[in-house]
Design an enzyme around this catalytic site. Sequence first.
Site, PDB file in Angstrom:
ATOM      1  N   ASP A 193       0.923  -1.317  -0.058  1.00 10.61           N
ATOM      2  CA  ASP A 193       0.051   0.081  -0.093  1.00 10.61           C
ATOM      3  C   ASP A 193       0.788   1.313  -0.042  1.00 10.61           C
ATOM      4  O   ASP A 193       0.423   2.318   0.250  1.00 10.61           O
ATOM      5  CB  ASP A 193      -0.822   0.327   1.379  1.00 10.61           C
ATOM      6  CG  ASP A 193      -0.165  -0.035   2.584  1.00 10.61           C
ATOM      7  OD1 ASP A 193       1.182  -0.287   2.663  1.00 10.61           O
ATOM      8  OD2 ASP A 193      -0.859   0.352   3.635  1.00 10.61           O
ATOM      9  N   LYS A 219       5.625   2.226  15.595  1.00 12.09           N
ATOM     10  CA  LYS A 219       4.598   3.072  16.093  1.00 12.09           C
ATOM     11  C   LYS A 219       4.708   3.442  17.496  1.00 12.09           C
ATOM     12  O   LYS A 219       4.023   3.166  18.511  1.00 12.09           O
ATOM     13  CB  LYS A 219       3.157   2.324  15.611  1.00 12.09           C
ATOM     14  CG  LYS A 219       3.057   2.232  14.364  1.00 12.09           C
ATOM     15  CD  LYS A 219       1.682   1.786  13.970  1.00 12.09           C
ATOM     16  CE  LYS A 219       1.585   1.691  12.453  1.00 12.09           C
ATOM     17  NZ  LYS A 219       1.372   0.233  12.098  1.00 12.09           N
ATOM     18  N   ASP A 266       1.916   6.381   2.193  1.00 11.42           N
ATOM     19  CA  ASP A 266       1.108   5.078   2.429  1.00 11.42           C
ATOM     20  C   ASP A 266      -0.361   5.253   2.097  1.00 11.42           C
ATOM     21  O   ASP A 266      -0.919   6.461   2.737  1.00 11.42           O
ATOM     22  CB  ASP A 266       1.387   4.783   4.089  1.00 11.42           C
ATOM     23  CG  ASP A 266       0.699   3.781   4.494  1.00 11.42           C
ATOM     24  OD1 ASP A 266      -0.410   3.552   3.971  1.00 11.42           O
ATOM     25  OD2 ASP A 266       1.071   2.776   5.280  1.00 11.42           O
TER      26      ASP A 266
END
Length: 361
Positions: free
Chosen positions: A106, A157, A217
């Site tokens: 993606d 993250k 993204d």
Amino acid sequence: MQAVVLVGGEGTRLRPLTYGTPKPMVPIVGVPYLARTMERLFEAGIREVILAAGYMPQAIVDYFGDGSRLDMEITYAIEQEPLGTAGALKNVEQHLTGPFFVLNGDVLTSLDLTAMMAFHRQAGGLGVLHLIRVEDPSAFGCVVRGADGRIGRFVEKPPQGSEPTDEVNAGTYLLEPEVLQAIPAGRNVSIERETFPQLLAAGKPLYAYVTQDYWIDLGRPEHYLAAHRDILSGAMPLRLEPGLTGAVAQAKHHSVRLFAPVHLDPDVQIEPGAEIGPNVVLGRGCRIGAGAVLRDCVLWEDVVVEAGALIEEAIVASRTRIGRGSVIGRGSVIGHDVEVEAGSIVAPGARLGPGTPLPIP
Ligand code: GDD
Ligand code: MG
């Protein structure tokens, strides 16, 4: 060289678009995103591609088949349960014969895969990760590296404010088969949360390939729209299918006010007095009624916009009808086969799908 493309995610952040189309088949100016990735792999001399899929795989198989149409050889590995980004690689171990690329399915980027191969040959080590600098690293995998490019730490993250760097994992790796030995079989394994940190803790050499390429993204609606703006402006170089742009579009649709940049499929029909652009992409079979106003939006195929409707900063999936005089608020995402009744006011940021429970996360 072979490549594994990870296309098994459910695309939850793109719902309701991904209820009808799996994320890799989401169109980028009319062409499924994955087809654009295949083209990039082909240009880098890669002919053998393994698609690690799980969610709505049939749509992918139907489009690409065995790959012969693209002069490529495609192998499908369909996961009954998601195996995670490393588990998906372990699952295709028997197909891999040497060093291989891994691509998150993606990301849209201008990264030169051939240059990355050359970098890996020169750097050595167990693998190379493409990195990019971003403003908000907390949404990505943060990768800490030394001046020599050797990676010290991988933190997926991290909480906002605690990011160790602004250089992040851009979702393209070139790995040696030895990496597969570090992945346990038969369960869900995350390459970001388990495999990379474990390899680094064991002192295995992984290198960073940092570039300033265009990179985004596509996993969120606002990024999907941003990517289209960047393609239309030329900031993201991409070969587009024949479509009408600029003066040619205006000449064909002379009774319509067009504001560049736009990209209109050659067969779209637009009634007089409509206002289209800037940053509008209209897919095959779209029909736009008189006086409708469309700005900053991407309409997939066979979308009907009736007279006087207003659509701003929105994505509309195939076969949906936007009724006469409706107003679609900014940031809205409208799925496939939706009927928006005439005169509707769709609140900003709404997610509308046919028969899907609202609100959608
Ligand atoms: N086959 C398979 N199986 N594919 C999967 C699975 C799975 O279980 N889970 C995710 N994928 C695929 C998704 O379809 C997507 O193409 C890719 O793996 C990454 O998953 P995302 O869900 O999009 O992850 P992300 O965007 O939150 O984070 C990843 O990408 C960032 C860059 O865009 C991570 O790799 C981050 O470290 C990275 O910075
Ligand atoms: Mg993603």
